[in-house]
Design a protein around this motif. Structure first.
Motif, PDB file in Angstrom:
ATOM      1  N   UNK A 181     -28.593  20.879   4.855  1.00 35.48           N
ATOM      2  CA  UNK A 181     -27.533  21.674   5.477  1.00 35.48           C
ATOM      3  C   UNK A 181     -26.300  20.823   5.757  1.00 35.48           C
ATOM      4  N   UNK A 182     -26.508  19.578   6.195  1.00 34.42           N
ATOM      5  CA  UNK A 182     -25.367  18.690   6.443  1.00 34.42           C
ATOM      6  C   UNK A 182     -24.589  18.394   5.171  1.00 34.42           C
ATOM      7  N   UNK A 183     -25.302  18.102   4.093  1.00 36.63           N
ATOM      8  CA  UNK A 183     -24.629  17.828   2.821  1.00 36.63           C
ATOM      9  C   UNK A 183     -23.971  19.080   2.255  1.00 36.63           C
ATOM     10  N   UNK A 184     -24.578  20.246   2.510  1.00 34.35           N
ATOM     11  CA  UNK A 184     -23.958  21.495   2.055  1.00 34.35           C
ATOM     12  C   UNK A 184     -22.614  21.708   2.745  1.00 34.35           C
ATOM     13  N   UNK A 185     -22.540  21.392   4.029  1.00 34.65           N
ATOM     14  CA  UNK A 185     -21.270  21.542   4.746  1.00 34.65           C
ATOM     15  C   UNK A 185     -20.203  20.624   4.162  1.00 34.65           C
ATOM     16  N   UNK A 186     -20.548  19.390   3.895  1.00 36.98           N
ATOM     17  CA  UNK A 186     -19.571  18.455   3.327  1.00 36.98           C
ATOM     18  C   UNK A 186     -19.145  18.886   1.923  1.00 36.98           C
ATOM     19  N   UNK A 187     -20.068  19.504   1.179  1.00 41.41           N
ATOM     20  CA  UNK A 187     -19.713  20.022  -0.151  1.00 41.41           C
ATOM     21  C   UNK A 187     -18.715  21.170  -0.034  1.00 41.41           C
ATOM     22  N   UNK A 188     -18.913  22.044   0.950  1.00 38.99           N
ATOM     23  CA  UNK A 188     -17.969  23.140   1.156  1.00 38.99           C
ATOM     24  C   UNK A 188     -16.595  22.616   1.561  1.00 38.99           C
ATOM     25  N   UNK A 189     -16.562  21.509   2.317  1.00 35.40           N
ATOM     26  CA  UNK A 189     -15.272  20.887   2.647  1.00 35.40           C
ATOM     27  C   UNK A 189     -14.568  20.412   1.377  1.00 35.40           C
ATOM     28  N   UNK A 190     -15.328  19.807   0.463  1.00 35.24           N
ATOM     29  CA  UNK A 190     -14.726  19.371  -0.806  1.00 35.24           C
ATOM     30  C   UNK A 190     -14.184  20.557  -1.583  1.00 35.24           C
ATOM     31  N   UNK A 191     -14.925  21.660  -1.570  1.00 40.10           N
ATOM     32  CA  UNK A 191     -14.453  22.857  -2.265  1.00 40.10           C
ATOM     33  C   UNK A 191     -13.168  23.383  -1.635  1.00 40.10           C
ATOM     34  N   UNK A 192     -13.118  23.416  -0.296  1.00 36.33           N
ATOM     35  CA  UNK A 192     -11.908  23.892   0.379  1.00 36.33           C
ATOM     36  C   UNK A 192     -10.717  23.010   0.042  1.00 36.33           C
ATOM     37  N   UNK A 193     -10.969  21.725  -0.106  1.00 35.56           N
ATOM     38  CA  UNK A 193      -9.880  20.802  -0.434  1.00 35.56           C
ATOM     39  C   UNK A 193      -9.262  21.126  -1.790  1.00 35.56           C
ATOM     40  N   UNK A 194     -10.058  21.641  -2.731  1.00 36.96           N
ATOM     41  CA  UNK A 194      -9.543  21.967  -4.052  1.00 36.96           C
ATOM     42  C   UNK A 194      -8.516  23.093  -4.004  1.00 36.96           C
ATOM     43  N   UNK A 206      -3.590  23.303  -3.583  1.00 37.03           N
ATOM     44  CA  UNK A 206      -3.028  23.064  -4.920  1.00 37.03           C
ATOM     45  C   UNK A 206      -1.855  22.102  -4.894  1.00 37.03           C
ATOM     46  N   UNK A 207      -1.135  22.058  -3.762  1.00 40.79           N
ATOM     47  CA  UNK A 207       0.049  21.200  -3.717  1.00 40.79           C
ATOM     48  C   UNK A 207      -0.326  19.721  -3.828  1.00 40.79           C
ATOM     49  N   UNK A 208      -1.606  19.379  -3.625  1.00 45.51           N
ATOM     50  CA  UNK A 208      -2.060  18.003  -3.760  1.00 45.51           C
ATOM     51  C   UNK A 208      -2.521  17.706  -5.186  1.00 45.51           C
ATOM     52  N   UNK A 209      -2.162  18.601  -6.121  1.00 48.27           N
ATOM     53  CA  UNK A 209      -2.496  18.439  -7.537  1.00 48.27           C
ATOM     54  C   UNK A 209      -4.005  18.328  -7.734  1.00 48.27           C
ATOM     55  N   UNK A 210      -4.723  19.245  -7.129  1.00 47.81           N
ATOM     56  CA  UNK A 210      -6.166  19.329  -7.304  1.00 47.81           C
ATOM     57  C   UNK A 210      -6.495  20.051  -8.604  1.00 47.81           C
ATOM     58  N   UNK A 211      -7.796  20.298  -8.824  1.00 48.85           N
ATOM     59  CA  UNK A 211      -8.199  20.991 -10.054  1.00 48.85           C
ATOM     60  C   UNK A 211      -7.512  22.348 -10.182  1.00 48.85           C
ATOM     61  N   UNK A 212      -7.409  23.070  -9.068  1.00 49.94           N
ATOM     62  CA  UNK A 212      -6.803  24.403  -9.130  1.00 49.94           C
ATOM     63  C   UNK A 212      -5.306  24.330  -9.420  1.00 49.94           C
ATOM     64  N   UNK A 213      -4.664  23.240  -9.042  1.00 43.18           N
ATOM     65  CA  UNK A 213      -3.248  23.100  -9.389  1.00 43.18           C
ATOM     66  C   UNK A 213      -3.076  23.090 -10.902  1.00 43.18           C
ATOM     67  N   UNK A 214      -3.960  22.364 -11.594  1.00 47.54           N
ATOM     68  CA  UNK A 214      -3.841  22.294 -13.054  1.00 47.54           C
ATOM     69  C   UNK A 214      -4.133  23.640 -13.697  1.00 47.54           C
ATOM     70  N   UNK A 215      -4.968  24.443 -13.048  1.00 49.21           N
ATOM     71  CA  UNK A 215      -5.185  25.800 -13.541  1.00 49.21           C
ATOM     72  C   UNK A 215      -3.888  26.597 -13.448  1.00 49.21           C
ATOM     73  N   UNK A 216      -3.238  26.518 -12.281  1.00 47.07           N
ATOM     74  CA  UNK A 216      -1.978  27.245 -12.084  1.00 47.07           C
ATOM     75  C   UNK A 216      -0.923  26.765 -13.069  1.00 47.07           C
ATOM     76  N   UNK A 217      -0.788  25.438 -13.204  1.00 51.89           N
ATOM     77  CA  UNK A 217       0.219  24.893 -14.117  1.00 51.89           C
ATOM     78  C   UNK A 217      -0.059  25.287 -15.555  1.00 51.89           C
ATOM     79  N   UNK A 218      -1.340  25.361 -15.920  1.00 52.07           N
ATOM     80  CA  UNK A 218      -1.695  25.748 -17.288  1.00 52.07           C
ATOM     81  C   UNK A 218      -1.391  27.217 -17.536  1.00 52.07           C
TER      82      UNK A 218
END
Length: 405
Positions: free
Chosen positions: A251-264, A267-279
């Motif tokens: 459960x602890x690792x799942x929470x940290x994984x969800x934080x990583x997902x939220x970070x994506x 988009x202004x930090x040029x995350x994976x989703x930023x490249x989707x938008x730019x593409x």
């Protein structure tokens, strides 16, 4: 020598909008955007026509002369022109020549097939239902403190995050391999931290719509990783409903994984989703142009328009997209602050409270005192290293700036 055909490597031609074509060498990841007429010239050169023949064809077709030798020089700079003497040394180590076999392509296709998507949806849906119906399985900041030992928490979180990031990047790689691209995963370091890096070699050589999945594959991997952890925690419940040690770690690792997902989603930090938008928007410099638009507005607002960035070489379409994207950059700061306050700060405060409590006892015979002291030392050492490297880099830039100027 003008009568000798120009030898070109195997090139890809991918339409980019209505009036542009991306031409490139997938084996060395070299790509450039050409207008339609220039792309037509490159095709004729690739077909074995000489420079005079292509010049005559262009004049006949478009009714005006073209500087074909200058275009050939551009092709040389992009390493599109083939030199038989250098063929053995042209491709960097580790890159598969264009048209060569790609390992794990079958695995990549299976991983993103329709049956696989159905399994993924079932896993995520099952995890959501379990977490919704069982509070003990819901990832939250408090779940990170699955042990009374802060050192154990640090070590387990480090190992779990390393595994999760490798899983994330591995999905990026296999999504590229699925398309026949020689994408690869490498292990490097930033400061004292081990990091996994994905290189999607040749991605610009596939149609624009097919580039989206390789960028989104990491988010898919994170969702599966978090869902799998929640389901694993459910298997470690006792008859009374309590979650066992393994389940608490999951459960602890799942929470940290969800934080990583939220970070994506920042988009202004040029995350994976930023490249989707730019593409999707066909604007690879979207972030840079948006920042320049914000700087231009600022300098004009303070009455110093001469300091605004020069946008004379930017198309009207890209400027419109940059203006619409600029609010995302501004709001991104607020979203980051909210994510930190709601997701990260509770974990830090919990860690600090446990640390202060253990150190406050002052009892040298208390194992929690030494556990907390070691955990605090590890954190302070990382912060000191970060500050030291930052100061060193700034000093180096300060020393080299006058020389570069």
């Amino acid at each position: 020598m003008d009568d000798v055909p120009i030898l070109l490597h195997e090139l890809t031609f991918v339409p980019e909008g209505e009036d542009e074509i991306v031409i490139g060498r997938a084996d060395i990841d070299s790509f450039a955007v050409f207008p339609l007429d220039a792309a037509a010239v490159v095709r004729r050169l690739q077909g074995g026509h000489t420079v005079p023949e292509v010049s005559h064809w262009y004049l006949t077709t478009y009714g005006e002369p073209a500087d074909i030798p200058d275009l050939v020089e551009t092709l040389r700079e992009l390493r599109f022109v083939r030199d038989p003497a250098d063929e053995d040394h042209d491709a960097p180590d580790g890159r598969v020549p264009s048209g060569g076999p790609v390992r794990w392509q079958a695995l990549g296709r299976a991983l993103f097939s329709w049956p696989a998507w159905l399994l993924y949806a079932a896993l995520v849906a099952g995890a959501v239902l379990l977490a919704a119906g069982t509070p003990q399985l819901r990832p939250s900041p408090g779940k990170v403190f699955f042990s009374s030992s802060l050192v154990v928490i640090e070590l387990v979180v480090f190992a779990g995050q390393l595994l999760g990031v490798a899983w994330h990047e591995g999905f990026h790689v296999l999504a590229g391999r699925r398309l026949g691209l020689p994408s690869r995963l490498s292990i490097g370091r930033r400061l004292s931290f081990v990091v996994f890096e994905t290189t999607l070699v040749g991605l610009m050589g596939v149609p624009r719509g097919k580039r989206v999945l390789p960028f989104c594959a990491g988010l898919v991997a994170d969702a599966l990783f978090a869902a799998g952890l929640v389901c694993a925690a459910a298997l470690d419940r006792t008859a009374g409903g309590a979650v066992g040690p393994f389940g608490r770690v999951a459960c602890g690792l799942a929470y940290l994984t969800l934080l990583r997902m939220a970070w994506q989603f920042l988009a202004y930090m040029e995350t994976d989703l930023y490249y989707v938008v730019a593409t999707v928007l066909r604007c690879p410099d979207l972030h840079r142009l948006a920042r320049e638009q914000l700087r231009s507005r600022f300098w004009r607002a303070v009455g110093r328009p001469q300091r605004a960035p020069d946008s004379s070489g930017v198309t009207d379409r890209d400027l419109r997209l940059a203006r619409r994207y600029a609010p995302v950059v501004v709001l991104g700061g607020a979203l980051t602050l909210g994510l930190v306050l709601l997701g990260v700060v509770p974990v830090l405060l919990g860690f600090a409270a446990r640390l202060a409590h253990a150190l406050g006892t002052g009892r040298t015979d208390d194992p929690h005192l030494w556990d907390s002291a070691f955990a605090a030392s590890a954190i302070l050492a990382q912060l000191a290293l970060l500050v030291g490297v930052t100061v060193r880099d700034r000093r180096r830039r300060a020393r080299t700036a006058p020389t570069a100027a």
